[in-house]
Design a protein around this motif. Sequence first.
Motif: not given
Length: 402
Positions: A40-41, A64-66, A77
């Motif tokens: 997620e990072k 944040d990866e998103v 994911k």
Amino acid sequence: MTTTHFQTLIVGGGNAGLSAASQLLIKNPSLHIGIIEPSEKHYYQPAWTLVGAGEFDIKDTEKDEVDFIPKGTTWLKDAVATFQPEQNQVTCRSGAKYTYDTLIVAPGIQVDWGKIKGLKDTLGKNSVSCNYSFDAAPYTWELIKNFEGGTAVFTNPSSPIKCGGAPHKIMYLACDYWRKKGILDKCDVHYISGVGAIFAVKEYAATLTGIVNRNNIKPHFLSNTVEVDGENQTLYYETKNEQGETVRKEIKFDLCHTVPPQSAPDFIKNSPLADPNNPFGYVEINKNTMQHSRFPNIFACGDCTNAPCSKTGAAIRKQVPVVVSNLLSYLKQQSLKEQYDGYSACPIPTQYGKLMLAEFDYSNTPKMTFPFDQTVPRWSMWVLKKYVLPWLYWNRILTGKA
Ligand SMILES: Cc1cc2nc3c(=O)[nH]c(=O)nc-3n(C[C@H](O)[C@H](O)[C@H](O)COP(=O)(O)OP(=O)(O)OC[C@H]3O[C@@H](n4cnc5c(N)ncnc54)[C@H](O)[C@@H]3O)c2cc1C
């Protein structure tokens, strides 16, 4: 469980994976792209050297990866566990399977912490640190800042690693800090390196040798760190004696920055994509076209490949356009035109406020971008590293614009 199909599937949403996804979409907005990424990072790792030197906030290296997954792609994911290249399929740890027309493999490199005995247990305490760890890099700065003299040991493994300069960059910054603090003459600084020279490109090595001498650093080349005993503040390394026999030596330390060996992630090593002749298990590609040597619809870029270049984000900037162009040619059944020449760059701070930007290619020939002698450390290159490149990374490189 159903299987989802993508025109292009990307393994790894790090520097290489996201840059490739973004550039593919710029060239072909209708391409159906899936990115398999478990984290997620997202980390800007090149700044960890500056974190260890007290010049960069660790919090600014993690986002944040998103927020960086290119719009129009699908983020899966999950983590790839195995490859079935004959079926154009990957299987993830969750059991999910994905098929593809083309695959880009970009899961980075594995830091083999366990290959130095005792390191995992003592990292981040007992005066032992390593800038290759997000958690430990701030501790490097605690150690450097609070050092009052004694023996400081910096190590470099014999295996290829990401950013070959990072093990010694932090040593030059530490020495400069201690000089300004007025304690350098009380510091006994040792560089224990598994390789045989300070830097592979002789023009840049000459500058670094001057820095090593100026700081009275004692280099121990062809010396491999094998154990760190944190409680007793003792580091063990192996080297050859005059008879060519391997001998084990020890050095007591008051500060230790140690970098472990690195290799392809285990799931790559154990896969049909790995180069059977590469001792580190990297993905077997043509070093110029970046296409897999045995599976033509598979490409790879970033730290995971067997291309004999220096593994850096700078190399990725030159690899990704080659992968993108050649992959699109492959989809159109055209011949692959683009060639990667092994370009890489290593920005080496030689003191606070001065940096030597070493740029070179597969043949270790300097490839200087700027119209001045880049073997000379400069303030402008420090500004590039500390301010310009981090901004470029988050705003232009991951978005495929640079
Ligand atoms: C201390 C340090 C200093 C550095 N300094 C510099 C520098 O000054 N200049 C420079 O250019 N470079 C530098 N680098 C190197 C640079 O950070 C790397 O070369 C670059 O990040 C590699 O990009 P990558 O995409 O190959 O791997 P990464 O950016 O590491 O990304 C790999 C991604 O793959 C994902 N992944 C892992 N396993 C799986 C799986 N099973 N399935 C799917 N996804 C997976 C990971 O979660 C990760 O997001 C430095 C690195 C370090 C650690």
